[in-house]
Enzyme design. Structure first.
Site, PDB file in Angstrom:
ATOM      1  N   THR A   7       1.214  -1.559   0.432  1.00 17.86           N
ATOM      2  CA  THR A   7      -0.130   0.190  -0.365  1.00 17.86           C
ATOM      3  C   THR A   7       1.133   0.855  -0.505  1.00 17.86           C
ATOM      4  OG1 THR A   7      -1.799   1.538   1.596  1.00 17.86           O
ATOM      5  CG2 THR A   7      -0.106   0.598   2.507  1.00 17.86           C
ATOM      6  N   LYS A  12      -3.527   3.890   6.044  1.00 18.83           N
ATOM      7  CA  LYS A  12      -3.241   2.248   6.006  1.00 18.83           C
ATOM      8  C   LYS A  12      -2.019   1.733   6.598  1.00 18.83           C
ATOM      9  CE  LYS A  12      -6.180   1.072   2.051  1.00 18.83           C
ATOM     10  NZ  LYS A  12      -6.041   0.583   0.846  1.00 18.83           N
ATOM     11  N   GLU A  40      -2.262  -0.761 -11.110  1.00 18.33           N
ATOM     12  CA  GLU A  40      -3.634  -0.488 -11.829  1.00 18.33           C
ATOM     13  C   GLU A  40      -4.654  -1.450 -11.339  1.00 18.33           C
ATOM     14  OE1 GLU A  40      -5.772   0.838 -16.017  1.00 18.33           O
ATOM     15  OE2 GLU A  40      -3.958   0.227 -16.167  1.00 18.33           O
ATOM     16  N   ASP A  69      -7.683  -3.450   0.474  1.00 11.22           N
ATOM     17  CA  ASP A  69      -7.979  -3.347  -0.605  1.00 11.22           C
ATOM     18  C   ASP A  69      -9.825  -2.772   0.217  1.00 11.22           C
ATOM     19  OD1 ASP A  69      -8.890  -1.483  -3.275  1.00 11.22           O
ATOM     20  OD2 ASP A  69     -10.428  -2.544  -3.045  1.00 11.22           O
ATOM     21  N   SER A  70     -10.123  -1.686  -0.248  1.00  5.80           N
ATOM     22  CA  SER A  70     -11.244  -0.995   1.536  1.00  5.80           C
ATOM     23  C   SER A  70     -12.157  -0.096   0.517  1.00  5.80           C
ATOM     24  CB  SER A  70     -11.116  -0.593   2.462  1.00  5.80           C
ATOM     25  OG  SER A  70      -9.762   0.290   2.102  1.00  5.80           O
ATOM     26  N   PHE A 150      -8.116  11.089   7.504  1.00  9.99           N
ATOM     27  CA  PHE A 150      -8.213   8.784   6.990  1.00  9.99           C
ATOM     28  C   PHE A 150      -9.692   8.927   6.500  1.00  9.99           C
ATOM     29  CE2 PHE A 150      -7.342   4.296   6.720  1.00  9.99           C
ATOM     30  CZ  PHE A 150      -7.613   4.911   5.627  1.00  9.99           C
ATOM     31  N   GLY A 151      -9.557   9.643   4.797  1.00  8.22           N
ATOM     32  CA  GLY A 151     -10.597   8.983   3.922  1.00  8.22           C
ATOM     33  C   GLY A 151     -11.812   9.481   4.644  1.00  8.22           C
ATOM     34  N   ASP A 153     -13.759   9.435   7.371  1.00 14.17           N
ATOM     35  CA  ASP A 153     -13.482   8.658   9.026  1.00 14.17           C
ATOM     36  C   ASP A 153     -14.513  10.008   9.851  1.00 14.17           C
ATOM     37  OD1 ASP A 153     -12.506   6.500   9.204  1.00 14.17           O
ATOM     38  OD2 ASP A 153     -10.422   7.152   9.864  1.00 14.17           O
ATOM     39  N   HIS A 178     -13.976  -2.370  10.138  1.00 15.62           N
ATOM     40  CA  HIS A 178     -13.464  -3.692   8.737  1.00 15.62           C
ATOM     41  C   HIS A 178     -12.516  -3.966   8.738  1.00 15.62           C
ATOM     42  CE1 HIS A 178     -12.321   1.012   7.696  1.00 15.62           C
ATOM     43  NE2 HIS A 178     -12.260   0.685   6.066  1.00 15.62           N
TER      44      HIS A 178
HETATM   45  P1  ITT Z   1      -3.423   1.822  -1.781  1.00 20.18           P
HETATM   46  O1  ITT Z   1      -4.289   1.403  -2.552  1.00 20.18           O
HETATM   47  O2  ITT Z   1      -2.335   2.335  -2.011  1.00 20.18           O
HETATM   48  O3  ITT Z   1      -3.690   0.697  -1.146  1.00 20.18           O
HETATM   49  P2  ITT Z   1      -5.876   3.368  -1.194  1.00 20.18           P
HETATM   50  O4  ITT Z   1      -6.041   4.775  -0.776  1.00 20.18           O
HETATM   51  O5  ITT Z   1      -5.436   3.590  -2.986  1.00 20.18           O
HETATM   52  O6  ITT Z   1      -4.207   2.827  -1.282  1.00 20.18           O
HETATM   53  P3  ITT Z   1      -8.014   1.977  -2.376  1.00 20.18           P
HETATM   54  O7  ITT Z   1      -7.867   1.693  -3.056  1.00 20.18           O
HETATM   55  O8  ITT Z   1      -7.768   0.315  -1.051  1.00 20.18           O
HETATM   56  O9  ITT Z   1      -6.545   2.883  -0.854  1.00 20.18           O
HETATM   57  O10 ITT Z   1      -8.906   3.249  -1.486  1.00 20.18           O
HETATM   58  C1  ITT Z   1      -9.446   2.924  -0.385  1.00 20.18           C
HETATM   59  C2  ITT Z   1     -10.256   4.281  -0.167  1.00 20.18           C
HETATM   60  O11 ITT Z   1     -11.343   3.942   0.607  1.00 20.18           O
HETATM   61  C3  ITT Z   1      -9.501   5.129   0.601  1.00 20.18           C
HETATM   62  O12 ITT Z   1      -8.259   6.067  -0.167  1.00 20.18           O
HETATM   63  C4  ITT Z   1     -10.269   5.918   1.859  1.00 20.18           C
HETATM   64  O13 ITT Z   1     -10.554   7.160   0.263  1.00 20.18           O
HETATM   65  C5  ITT Z   1     -11.337   5.536   1.751  1.00 20.18           C
HETATM   66  N1  ITT Z   1     -11.120   4.247   2.526  1.00 20.18           N
HETATM   67  C6  ITT Z   1     -10.947   2.830   3.431  1.00 20.18           C
HETATM   68  N2  ITT Z   1     -10.894   2.390   4.705  1.00 20.18           N
HETATM   69  C7  ITT Z   1     -11.173   3.954   5.497  1.00 20.18           C
HETATM   70  C8  ITT Z   1     -11.445   4.357   7.259  1.00 20.18           C
HETATM   71  O14 ITT Z   1     -11.263   3.297   7.110  1.00 20.18           O
HETATM   72  N3  ITT Z   1     -11.368   5.849   6.561  1.00 20.18           N
HETATM   73  C9  ITT Z   1     -11.717   5.611   5.865  1.00 20.18           C
HETATM   74  N4  ITT Z   1     -11.372   6.416   4.783  1.00 20.18           N
HETATM   75  C10 ITT Z   1     -11.400   4.434   4.291  1.00 20.18           C
END
Ligand code: ITT
Length: 197
Positions: A7, A12, A40, A69-70, A150-151, A153, A178
């Protein structure tokens, strides 16, 4: 055994490192192994993308790799942003811009139900794959709450805790999130596999 976290997301990395603690394993980041690849995410499911990321990093490093992946799935948005959570609203947006867009798209919407999903996948050089999924149900707030950055949250409320993820400590969040739930299952399976070796 060494394992690379596949990642680039610094939030994360912090959560995964804490959740992998105590295992008989040296957990490394991509930076620790001087890896800089752009993977990708072409899959349409969390499972597919999680596997793509873990497999790519395992193949590039020759070391076991673990990916998450989340995403946030909002009922009133047809399950979106889902696998597109990191790209919601287009490339130019910040995390704040993305959660503000979710709030805007839910204006006037009374159904605030949502869930966070995480799929953790580990790929080993011998072909072994371990996968675990975790989900955390919750509600989308009307305004952001908490200082977490974070995202999504700040807009994700866990009703039983009366707190958004951004209002929780890292420990509180990991205990119910999750990612925490997926990782708990993952650790069980990994433990079984390591016994077989
Ligand atoms: P990597 O692929 O490099 O791991 P990414 O941020 O692109 O990083 P994802 O494709 O899995 O990862 O996208 C997940 C998105 O979902 C992440 O960028 C956040 O916006 C959101 N997300 C996932 N888990 C979260 C959490 O615990 N809290 C807040 N937002 C979260």
């Amino acid at each position: 055994m060494k394992m690379v976290m596949a990642t680039k997301n610094t939030h994360k990395i912090v959560e995964m490192r804490a959740l992998l603690e105590g295992l008989d394993m040296e957990v490394l980041s991509e930076a620790d192994v001087d890896l800089d690849i752009e993977v990708e995410e072409t899959g349409e499911t969390f499972e597919e993308n999680s596997l793509i990321k873990a497999k790519s990093v395992m193949e590039c490093t020759g070391l076991p790799a673990v990916a998450d992946d989340s995403g946030l799935c909002v009922t009133a948005l047809g399950g979106g942003p889902g696998v597109y959570s990191a790209r919601y609203g287009g490339e130019g947006l910040t995390d704040k811009g993305r959660y503000e867009l979710v709030l805007q798209n839910l204006k006037g919407q009374l159904d605030r139900s949502a869930k966070f999903v995480s799929v953790i996948t580990a790929c080993f050089p011998n072909g072994k794959v371990i996968t675990a999924r975790g989900e955390c149900p919750g509600l989308i707030t009307y305004t952001p709450r908490g200082d977490g950055d974070f995202g999504y949250d700040p807009i994700f409320l866990v009703p039983e805790k009366r707190k958004t993820f951004a209002e929780m400590t890292g420990e509180e969040k990991n205990a119910i999130s999750h990612r925490g739930r997926a990782m708990a299952k993952f650790r069980e399976e990994l433990g079984e596999y390591l016994k077989e070796l």
